[in-house]
Design an enzyme around this catalytic site. Structure first.
Site, PDB file in Angstrom:
ATOM      1  N   ARG A 147      -6.771  -5.593  -5.152  1.00 15.93           N
ATOM      2  CA  ARG A 147      -6.267  -4.632  -6.145  1.00 15.93           C
ATOM      3  C   ARG A 147      -6.667  -3.204  -5.784  1.00 15.93           C
ATOM      4  O   ARG A 147      -5.845  -2.292  -5.804  1.00 15.93           O
ATOM      5  CB  ARG A 147      -6.813  -4.980  -7.533  1.00 15.93           C
ATOM      6  CG  ARG A 147      -6.403  -6.337  -8.078  1.00 15.93           C
ATOM      7  CD  ARG A 147      -7.040  -6.539  -9.451  1.00 15.93           C
ATOM      8  NE  ARG A 147      -6.801  -7.862  -9.998  1.00 15.93           N
ATOM      9  CZ  ARG A 147      -7.614  -8.897  -9.810  1.00 15.93           C
ATOM     10  NH1 ARG A 147      -8.717  -8.746  -9.087  1.00 15.93           N
ATOM     11  NH2 ARG A 147      -7.339 -10.076 -10.347  1.00 15.93           N
ATOM     12  N   ARG A 225     -19.403  -2.230  -1.361  1.00 10.17           N
ATOM     13  CA  ARG A 225     -20.814  -2.500  -1.607  1.00 10.17           C
ATOM     14  C   ARG A 225     -21.622  -1.948  -0.437  1.00 10.17           C
ATOM     15  O   ARG A 225     -21.164  -1.953   0.706  1.00 10.17           O
ATOM     16  CB  ARG A 225     -21.068  -4.007  -1.747  1.00 10.17           C
ATOM     17  CG  ARG A 225     -20.570  -4.599  -3.063  1.00 10.17           C
ATOM     18  CD  ARG A 225     -21.426  -4.131  -4.236  1.00 10.17           C
ATOM     19  NE  ARG A 225     -21.026  -4.752  -5.492  1.00 10.17           N
ATOM     20  CZ  ARG A 225     -20.140  -4.228  -6.323  1.00 10.17           C
ATOM     21  NH1 ARG A 225     -19.547  -3.082  -6.017  1.00 10.17           N
ATOM     22  NH2 ARG A 225     -19.853  -4.829  -7.466  1.00 10.17           N
ATOM     23  N   GLU A 254     -29.568   0.072  -2.912  1.00 15.29           N
ATOM     24  CA  GLU A 254     -29.502   0.826  -4.169  1.00 15.29           C
ATOM     25  C   GLU A 254     -30.650   0.426  -5.091  1.00 15.29           C
ATOM     26  O   GLU A 254     -31.043  -0.743  -5.134  1.00 15.29           O
ATOM     27  CB  GLU A 254     -28.166   0.545  -4.872  1.00 15.29           C
ATOM     28  CG  GLU A 254     -26.980   1.170  -4.181  1.00 15.29           C
ATOM     29  CD  GLU A 254     -25.685   0.982  -4.956  1.00 15.29           C
ATOM     30  OE1 GLU A 254     -25.736   0.861  -6.196  1.00 15.29           O
ATOM     31  OE2 GLU A 254     -24.632   0.964  -4.318  1.00 15.29           O
ATOM     32  N   HIS A 272     -22.871   5.591  -6.970  1.00 16.95           N
ATOM     33  CA  HIS A 272     -22.167   4.397  -7.455  1.00 16.95           C
ATOM     34  C   HIS A 272     -21.510   4.671  -8.806  1.00 16.95           C
ATOM     35  O   HIS A 272     -21.774   4.012  -9.809  1.00 16.95           O
ATOM     36  CB  HIS A 272     -23.126   3.212  -7.565  1.00 16.95           C
ATOM     37  CG  HIS A 272     -22.408   1.887  -7.462  1.00 16.95           C
ATOM     38  ND1 HIS A 272     -22.984   0.754  -6.958  1.00 16.95           N
ATOM     39  CD2 HIS A 272     -21.134   1.528  -7.799  1.00 16.95           C
ATOM     40  CE1 HIS A 272     -22.119  -0.249  -6.988  1.00 16.95           C
ATOM     41  NE2 HIS A 272     -20.985   0.203  -7.503  1.00 16.95           N
TER      42      HIS A 272
END
Length: 306
Positions: A147, A225, A254, A272
């Protein structure tokens, strides 16, 4: 449903916290000294866990909540949820697809524009003429034509960019050129965008070889990611001039960001925030709540992963 215990793993947008508190018996894990302390006091009360990209749900957590009946993550990604343990225990897992697609795709293009146009760079660049390349017409390669990948492609097309992609399967309906391996895709791209799911196979899918194939004029954009990219190799490629630049919304460890990345002028970083618009945060929250309510009422889940 006010008696149904729902555990939030970490702070999230104020809207989802408020809405969960209105509907359920909400527990906030960060209000307890440790998960062990929480589980000892309230473990049997929890019927649902709401996770996020920051704090997921591991096997220990699942085993410590004997009455857990659903895990719902406030994100599209679910790589930090132990799906094997959930399957073993028959616990469904849901996420929030579709509602954040446009925001993440917008950010991917914004990062590319910022790099090409040096939008976010220091004002000292204004002291002398500085010509920059343009995004329009650049060959864009996308890793992952789901998507979000498709939404990025549509936006890049508006800039006159030819689109190619690598994915687990050919998306013939897209009309874009398919590459069976990332190395060839990178070699034929001027902008490489990472938009795939994080799996064992896609960890470090952008390695030294891919960066070298992209080359000293190439731009890497990662809105997938952090572990998709071998970060030490990325720092080396950027500092040695083997890669032209990078736009990163995600990082390998992160919330930590490598000091070297912060000092480089050919890098644009965002913390992010790909889905952090007001509208999308609210839509994601509504979807999480709708899945919880469906589970508690015995109705079909809206966005099940398993």
């Amino acid at each position: 449903m006010e008696s149904m215990g729902v555990l939030m793993t970490c702070p999230m947008h104020s809207y989802i916290q408020e809405q969960l508190a209105k509907r359920f018996n909400l527990f906030k894990l960060w209000h307890f000294p440790s998960f062990v302390a929480f589980a000892q006091a309230h473990g049997t009360s929890v019927r649902a866990v709401v996770a996020s990209v920051k704090v997921g749900v591991d096997a220990t957590t699942i085993d410590s909540l004997p009455n857990l009946q659903i895990v719902s993550t406030y994100s599209v990604g679910y790589d930090n949820i132990d799906l094997r343990k959930c399957r073993e225990k028959g616990i469904p897992v849901t996420n929030t697809p579709d509602v954040l697609t446009d925001d993440v795709a917008d950010l991917a293009i914004a990062l590319a524009l910022s790099l090409f146009c040096t939008i976010s760079h220091s004002p000292r660049r204004n002291s002398a003429p500085h010509l920059t390349p343009k995004l329009s017409g650049k060959a864009v390669g996308i890793i992952g034509m789901g998507r979000i990948g498709l939404a990025i492609a549509k936006r890049a097309e508006a800039f006159g960019c030819p689109i190619s992609y690598h994915s687990r399967s050919v998306k013939a309906e897209s009309g874009y050129r398919y590459y069976s391996n990332v190395l060839d895709l990178a070699a034929d791209s001027e902008v490489l965008v990472v938009a795939c799911t994080l799996t064992h196979e896609t960890r470090h899918i952008v390695n030294r070889g891919v960066m070298d194939a992209l080359g000293p004029k190439g731009i890497l954009i990662n809105i997938g990611r952090g572990p998709h990219v071998d970060e030490p190799e990325l720092v080396s490629a950027l500092t040695e001039g083997r890669l032209g630049g990078a736009g990163l919304d995600v990082f390998e460890k992160e919330p930590e960001v490598r000091e070297e990345l912060l000092r480089l002028e050919n890098v644009v970083l965002t913390p992010h925030v790909g889905s952090d618009t007001v509208e999308t945060c609210m839509a994601m929250a509504d979807l999480v709540i709708a899945n919880l309510e469906a589970s508690f009422l015995g109705k079909p889940l809206l966005t099940p992963i398993i």
